[in-house]
Design an enzyme around this catalytic site. Structure first.
Site, PDB file in Angstrom:
ATOM      1  N   GLU A  46       0.837  -0.940  -0.028  1.00  0.00           N
ATOM      2  CA  GLU A  46       0.014   0.052  -0.180  1.00  0.00           C
ATOM      3  C   GLU A  46       0.796   1.221   0.103  1.00  0.00           C
ATOM      4  O   GLU A  46       1.756   1.287   0.612  1.00  0.00           O
ATOM      5  CB  GLU A  46      -0.883   0.077   1.190  1.00  0.00           C
ATOM      6  CG  GLU A  46      -2.318  -0.088   1.042  1.00  0.00           C
ATOM      7  CD  GLU A  46      -3.028  -1.142   0.686  1.00  0.00           C
ATOM      8  OE1 GLU A  46      -4.157  -1.226  -0.035  1.00  0.00           O
ATOM      9  OE2 GLU A  46      -2.345  -2.267   1.227  1.00  0.00           O
ATOM     10  N   THR A  47       0.318   2.116  -0.737  1.00  0.00           N
ATOM     11  CA  THR A  47       0.885   3.820  -0.617  1.00  0.00           C
ATOM     12  C   THR A  47      -0.298   4.455  -0.166  1.00  0.00           C
ATOM     13  O   THR A  47      -1.554   4.445  -0.741  1.00  0.00           O
ATOM     14  CB  THR A  47       1.410   4.082  -1.823  1.00  0.00           C
ATOM     15  OG1 THR A  47       2.620   3.373  -2.165  1.00  0.00           O
ATOM     16  CG2 THR A  47       1.971   5.680  -1.841  1.00  0.00           C
TER      17      THR A  47
END
Length: 262
Positions: A46-47
């Protein structure tokens, strides 16, 4: 244009444990396709991107493949950045997600952070043969949350020894799969797989524990639970059932601080 970027190990006591997430503070939202490209370039599960919103923040999360509705570890990582790196002086951060509503993170006296998330709506299903072919061991029970299938087993060793066929899992129309069982030293253990959204196996999945907490609260008849996600990196979590909300606590560690050039 340069953007600050942080890489944080969430649900970790030290670097190289837990689940790494990238966090990028913004003044206003970038185009969706650009945020997706940045997440793909980061190649982490995830970002997270966030912007100021009154006395709180708006937050969004991207895997390398898609934007997702909810992500626990990247929210914990974002709170760590705001508390430790971005000059926030309070003890409670209020996030608003366009997809999941109000999410809070509280900094505890002992340095842990506690997520306050909506509880997932889960229901038990008959075991569907088209859902489980990717798993080497047949589950005892099958449940469904808003985003994931949950496969329940009776022993931690089955979670540890599970092998999966990612090609088979990717055929099923779901964000991901949680496999879970009672723990040997904690209340429950789990693993999470999401090849359809670009994450083969997630090291620690905070959002999965919004499903697992009500499940194990019912099974164990207790509201305060301890958990370990049995990925190669592992992650430790404390969970508390609060009716329509669930609290999930853990620590985070800064691994990297840098800049993105766009």
């Amino acid at each position: 244009m340069y953007l600050n970027i942080y890489q944080i190990d969430a649900f970790a006591e030290k670097a190289f444990e837990g689940n790494p997430a990238a966090v990028i503070p913004l003044d206003s939202w970038l185009p969706d396709d650009l945020m997706q490209q940045i997440a793909e370039e980061n190649n982490l599960s995830e970002t997270a991107f966030y912007i100021p919103d009154g006395d709180g923040f708006q937050i969004r999360w991207f895997t390398p493949g898609v934007e997702v509705d909810l992500c626990g570890h990247a929210t914990l990582a974002t709170a760590h950045v705001i508390f430790q790196h971005e000059g926030f002086s309070g003890k409670l951060i209020k996030f608003v997600s366009p997809r999941s509503g109000v999410l809070e993170v509280e900094l505890e006296v002992d340095g842990q952070m506690t997520l306050n998330f909506p509880t997932d709506k889960i229901q038990q299903l008959d075991i569907k043969e088209d859902v489980i072919p990717g798993f080497s061991i047949r589950p005892k029970e099958l449940w469904r949350g808003l985003s994931d299938y949950i496969l329940v087993y009776d022993d931690q060793s089955k979670i540890q020894n599970m092998t999966v066929d990612l090609n088979e899992l990717a055929k099923v129309d779901t964000r991901g799969f949680i496999i879970t069982a009672p723990g040997d030293q904690v209340d429950f253990v789990s693993r999470w797989f999401g090849p359809r959204v670009g994450v083969n196996e997630d090291p620690v999945t905070g959002s999965a524990h919004t499903s697992l907490t009500p499940l194990w609260t019912e099974k164990l008849n207790k509201n305060d639970l301890t958990a370990i996600q049995l990925s190669r990196r592992t992650g430790k979590l404390s969970c508390k059932m609060l009716g329509e909300r669930v609290k999930i606590s853990g620590r985070a560690v800064t691994f990297m601080v840098g800049k993105v050039e766009i």
